[in-house]
Design an enzyme around this catalytic site. Sequence first.
Site, PDB file in Angstrom:
ATOM      1  N   ASP A  10       0.853  -1.182   0.000  1.00  0.00           N
ATOM      2  CA  ASP A  10       0.000   0.000   0.000  1.00  0.00           C
ATOM      3  C   ASP A  10       0.894   1.238   0.000  1.00  0.00           C
ATOM      4  O   ASP A  10       1.789   1.373   0.852  1.00  0.00           O
ATOM      5  CB  ASP A  10      -0.895   0.020   1.231  1.00  0.00           C
ATOM      6  N   ASP A 132     -15.550  -3.321  -1.676  1.00  0.00           N
ATOM      7  CA  ASP A 132     -15.187  -3.015  -0.290  1.00  0.00           C
ATOM      8  C   ASP A 132     -16.469  -2.799   0.506  1.00  0.00           C
ATOM      9  O   ASP A 132     -17.330  -1.992   0.110  1.00  0.00           O
ATOM     10  CB  ASP A 132     -14.328  -1.754  -0.228  1.00  0.00           C
TER      11      ASP A 132
END
Length: 412
Positions: A10, A132
Site C-alpha cells: 500500500d 469493499d
Amino acid sequence: MTFVLFPAIDLRGGRVVRLAQGDPGRQTVYGDDPLAVAERWRAEGAEWLHVVNLDGAFGDDSAPNRRALRAILAAGVRVQFGGGLRDKIGLQRILDLGVARAVIGTAAVEDPALVDWALAAFGPERVVVGVDARDGLVRLRGWTQGTGLTAADLGRRLRAQGLTTCVFTDVARDGVGAGVNVAASAALAQATGLRVIASGGVSGLDDVHRARRAGLAGLIVGRALYEGQVRLSEARAVAALPWPVELAGHGVRLRPPRPDEMAYVRRLWSDPERMAPVGGVWPMTDEEAGRWYARVVDPGRPTDFFCLIFDAASDEPVGEVGCRQFNWETRTALFNVTVAADRRGRGYGRAALRVFLDWFFNRLGAWMLVDDLAPENAPGQRALLRFGFERDPAVAGHVRLTRERFNRLYGC
C-alpha cells in the site's frame, strides 16, 4: 482453480504503509523503498503483488505513488494495481505501464459503463473490481463514503457485465489482524459466480488454510507479513498443500473422517483398553465432537492432520493416525497412531506408519516427528522403537524420528 497469495504493498506519499480499517489517521509506515519491498517478496516466492495507490483512493496527489509503481514493476513480479482508477485514461496508462491487472473500485459503482469499456478493451483477465464493504454494504472513495448497495447486489451486476474476478475487502477487519471474513467472501462467490480474492484481517496461517478450503481465488496479505505473524514461504506451503489428506498403500487407506464417521472416532476414544495408556477415555459430547471436527477436519487447521485407518480390502475403519501442532518453521510435529483393540496384531499400525510418514516427510517436507507417549505406555514405546523411532534423551517417554532416518530405513 489456482489459489494465489498476494503480498500487499500500500502506497502513500511514495512510502509503503498500512492503514487500520482504512483510517488515514491510523497509519503504520513499513518502508521508504517500495522496490526493496517488492524484491523481498519476490525473493520469498511471490508470483503476484497487490499494490494500492492510497492517495489516489483518497483523491490526493498520486505522483509519488506512480513513481513507486514504476520501481515496483522493475522487480519482475506480476502486479495487481488499484486505487483512484476512475476513467479510461487512468486505466489505459496503468495497463500500458506494465501492470498485469487493474482494480476498479469506486468507479465500478458510479460509472458502470467504465467497467463495460475496460472489459471490452482489455479482457476479464486484466480487469477486476474491488468490492469493499462494511456490514455487507459497499463503501466508496477509500472507504470514506457509504452506500445502500449490498456487496452481493453489486457482484451480481458485475458478473452480468462479464467480470470474472473481484477483490472483496471487509473494511472492519482490514489492517487489524482480526481474521479474514472467509464466510462473507465465500458467500459472495456463491451468490454471484465471481472468483473472489479475499482481503482484510489476515492474522495467521489458519486464514490462508480456511480461504483456500473455502474455494476462494486468492488472499491478499498485508500487515501480518510486515509484522511477522505470517511468513510468505510458509503461507505458500500451506496454500499448495493438497487437502484433505488421502493416502493409500501397504494394504491400508488413510483419510479424514466424514461427519457420519465421527461415531467411530467417539467409540475409539471411549475404549478403556485403547485409552488407558494416554490418560483414560474421552467420552465426547455432541458439542465437543462438533468443535473438534471443525478444528481438526473441516475446515481444520494447517497444523493438525488426522486420518482414520481403513483396511484397503474391506474399507472398514481399524484405527487412527495423525500429527498435531505442526510447526511450519521448524517442520516438526507431535504424532499419534492407534489401532482399535480388536484389530491389533494384524500389521495395520506399521502399514499406516509407512504410508503416513512417507507423506509427512517427503511430501509435506517435515524434518522430525515426536510421539509424546506417556512414560507408562511401554507397549507403545516398544512398537515405535521397533519401527525405527529413537528415544528422546531430553523428555521421558518421548520418542522421535527424523526424515533422514526414516528414508534410510525404508528406502524412500
